[in-house]
Design an enzyme around this catalytic site. Sequence first.
Site, PDB file in Angstrom:
ATOM      1  N   CYS A 201      -5.906   6.359  13.815  1.00 43.52           N
ATOM      2  CA  CYS A 201      -5.138   5.428  14.084  1.00 43.52           C
ATOM      3  C   CYS A 201      -5.394   4.521  15.196  1.00 43.52           C
ATOM      4  O   CYS A 201      -5.804   4.843  16.289  1.00 43.52           O
ATOM      5  CB  CYS A 201      -3.634   5.848  13.940  1.00 43.52           C
TER       6      CYS A 201
ATOM      7  N   CYS B  87      -2.122   4.893  17.710  1.00 34.98           N
ATOM      8  CA  CYS B  87      -1.560   6.147  18.561  1.00 34.98           C
ATOM      9  C   CYS B  87      -2.763   6.954  18.361  1.00 34.98           C
ATOM     10  O   CYS B  87      -2.749   8.133  19.208  1.00 34.98           O
ATOM     11  CB  CYS B  87      -0.739   6.589  17.743  1.00 34.98           C
TER      12      CYS B  87
ATOM     13  N   CYS C  39      -1.274   5.441   8.812  1.00 36.74           N
ATOM     14  CA  CYS C  39      -0.808   6.460   9.953  1.00 36.74           C
ATOM     15  C   CYS C  39       0.797   6.725   9.715  1.00 36.74           C
ATOM     16  O   CYS C  39       1.410   5.942   9.601  1.00 36.74           O
ATOM     17  CB  CYS C  39      -1.032   5.839  11.351  1.00 36.74           C
TER      18      CYS C  39
ATOM     19  N   CYS D   2       3.193   6.547  13.059  1.00 32.77           N
ATOM     20  CA  CYS D   2       3.550   4.977  13.536  1.00 32.77           C
ATOM     21  C   CYS D   2       3.392   3.932  12.403  1.00 32.77           C
ATOM     22  O   CYS D   2       3.773   2.808  12.721  1.00 32.77           O
ATOM     23  CB  CYS D   2       2.760   4.594  14.886  1.00 32.77           C
TER      24      CYS D   2
ATOM     25  N   CYS E  65     -21.687   7.905   2.246  1.00 30.14           N
ATOM     26  CA  CYS E  65     -23.060   7.958   1.960  1.00 30.14           C
ATOM     27  C   CYS E  65     -23.504   6.591   1.473  1.00 30.14           C
ATOM     28  O   CYS E  65     -24.823   6.268   1.832  1.00 30.14           O
ATOM     29  CB  CYS E  65     -23.255   8.840   0.509  1.00 30.14           C
TER      30      CYS E  65
ATOM     31  N   HIS F 272     -23.488   9.090  -5.882  1.00 30.15           N
ATOM     32  CA  HIS F 272     -24.047   9.223  -4.463  1.00 30.15           C
ATOM     33  C   HIS F 272     -25.374   8.259  -4.227  1.00 30.15           C
ATOM     34  O   HIS F 272     -25.786   7.904  -5.386  1.00 30.15           O
ATOM     35  CB  HIS F 272     -24.617  10.952  -4.375  1.00 30.15           C
TER      36      HIS F 272
ATOM     37  N   ASP G  86     -32.109  12.653   2.518  1.00 31.17           N
ATOM     38  CA  ASP G  86     -30.732  12.286   2.392  1.00 31.17           C
ATOM     39  C   ASP G  86     -30.190  12.493   3.744  1.00 31.17           C
ATOM     40  O   ASP G  86     -30.180  13.635   4.556  1.00 31.17           O
ATOM     41  CB  ASP G  86     -30.015  13.337   1.726  1.00 31.17           C
TER      42      ASP G  86
END
Length: 648
Positions: free
Chosen positions: A240, A243, A272, A275, A298, A325, A342
């Site tokens: 977040c 916070c 979040c 908050c 990826c 992917h 990769d």
Amino acid sequence: MAASPAVTTLCENSNEVFLDVAKLLLTYADNILRNPNEEKYRSIRIGNPTFSTKLLPIKGAVECLFEMGFEEAETHLVFPKSASVDQLRLIRESLAAERDQRLHGGQSAQPAAQPLAATASASTSASTSTSASAPQSSAASSQPVTSPPAQPSSLENSMSFFVTLQSNFQHVMMYESAELQQKALSHIPHLQLSSAAELKLKEVTEVDSECKLGREDFLVLELLRWFKQDFFSWVDCLPCSRCGGKTKNNGSLSPSTDDLRWGAQRVENHYCQSCQLSTRFPRYNNPEKLLETRRGRCGEWANCFTLCCRAMGLEARYIWDSTDHVWTEIYSTSQRRWLHCDSCENTCDKPLLYEAGWGKKLAYILAFSKDQVVDVTWRYSFKHPEVLSRRTKVQEAWLLHTINGLNASRQQSLTPDRKKELTEQLLVELVEFISPKEPKAGELGGRNSGSMAWRLARGETKGADTVAQAPGYVFTPTEKEKSDRLLHVRYNAAKDQYCRVSSNSDVTESWDQCVWKKESVFRKMENDWKMVYISRTEGSSMGKISWRFDLAPAGVMIKSVSIMAKSQTFHSGKVCWHLQAGQITTEFSGDGRMQSFQTLGGSSEFLVIAELSGGEGDSSWQHSQLFRQSLDETEETSFEILVHLQDA
């Protein structure tokens, strides 16, 4: 006025077809130029009958849209606000000039047009690309294809697939920008990486004078390590921004003008619950922006890493997998073959990882470079019949001819020598594609990148269960070790490297390459804290790893064994070390002290085993660790075994 490559290709159609298509393209361009703030003029729905019947089948038509600046979105082609209006105007003027000449210059009609899927240039044979029901190549031909292959049963499938091909083929041209490559190079410690690669090459050639590897092979490994450990970071959900607490992906938000400028058609809402703040995560598709943000999944990793490879002078291509992917391939001139790389996994030359390790059900895997598209599916599978049964989205003949058409268009300006080089590379690939394959030990593990929940949702943890049953590496004395009466092994976690000290400092990269068995363990790097260690996989209650030593093949026995192992626990985490020889099991501590064992004298085989368990809460998997070490401590030993030998 010199026409663009796309306009040149479009001109190869008949007079009637060219004039019809040019009219449509000019309408698209003029609508944007006259109404720059009207969103409705900046997108074209792929399923639109006009697009699917009057543009898609005609060679050069969709290429013109991409050259104008249109980009692929999920269901539309979109002209983003970041696109160059000058480029749009340039293509528009080229089309208009050709159209006026044909209308008023009395040009005779060209031969009847063929769909792009059925075209192949006389100067570029079908042997420069491949896609078929089984790996194959077509003989070179000096004649154009005279009859198109049967079209796929679903026009929508073929349209979607064609746009994917075109979009990726156009996108990789960004990596060729000299300015962008220079910007990438400014982020890469290229002198340091090159020096490290030279040193590794020297070390290996001193041990093996017949080594076939070259400097660039080691440079690839150094670049992968740097990118994973020091440069890029993985994002499941961003913390977040108010916070700092945990967030959850809660759907999508509308992209801003700046998001669209950098190719982020999709923006995730990381919400979040503490908050109630939404933190925006734009999925940028522009590698220049990714050099700044240095984070993502990826898609972002492969996109930015491929640019870095090109900036370092490596011949690289972007790999797209239809099962969601992407990664990179790099051509090794010393080995004369393409290497799977990769960056998410810091993995090189383990192409069966996805099918054998992650459990992926592969179908289409395509490689895109500045010069060509290649169907490389067969490199990544050892189950060809199963893969073929899943390749139902488009017909094989359609795909082959479409790829050939794209390559013919792109390669028009290449020299004969470069075309010959591409053909020779492909011939080597074809042999590789049809050669029998079996997974290696390093290809059996599940995915490491991403949270356990994310990997489970994608079904990419298969290897973590199956690899425990797969036998791995066995330490056996070399002739020199036998002569010295000592087998001496060290492992450094920061370097992720094993060293056979008493055997001319023989080096093996990667923690799992010398492991006998492993179960639910992986190597964890904490880039924020610059620490590395081996721990249980997230969500597992028990992890186990073992190393096996067998002296019998060398005709010697154990005189004594000395072991030093480092492990660390937090909260209620536990690490249990033991030495096993036949029916005898001896426990020892992992406190970093060297400990000697005389009780194994006379044996010829033993295992060193570590079991990880315990811990508390969601982070329990991190509360038992092996070989915890700073990434800067490259000279410190994390694990060391000395086996003193005697005659059998």
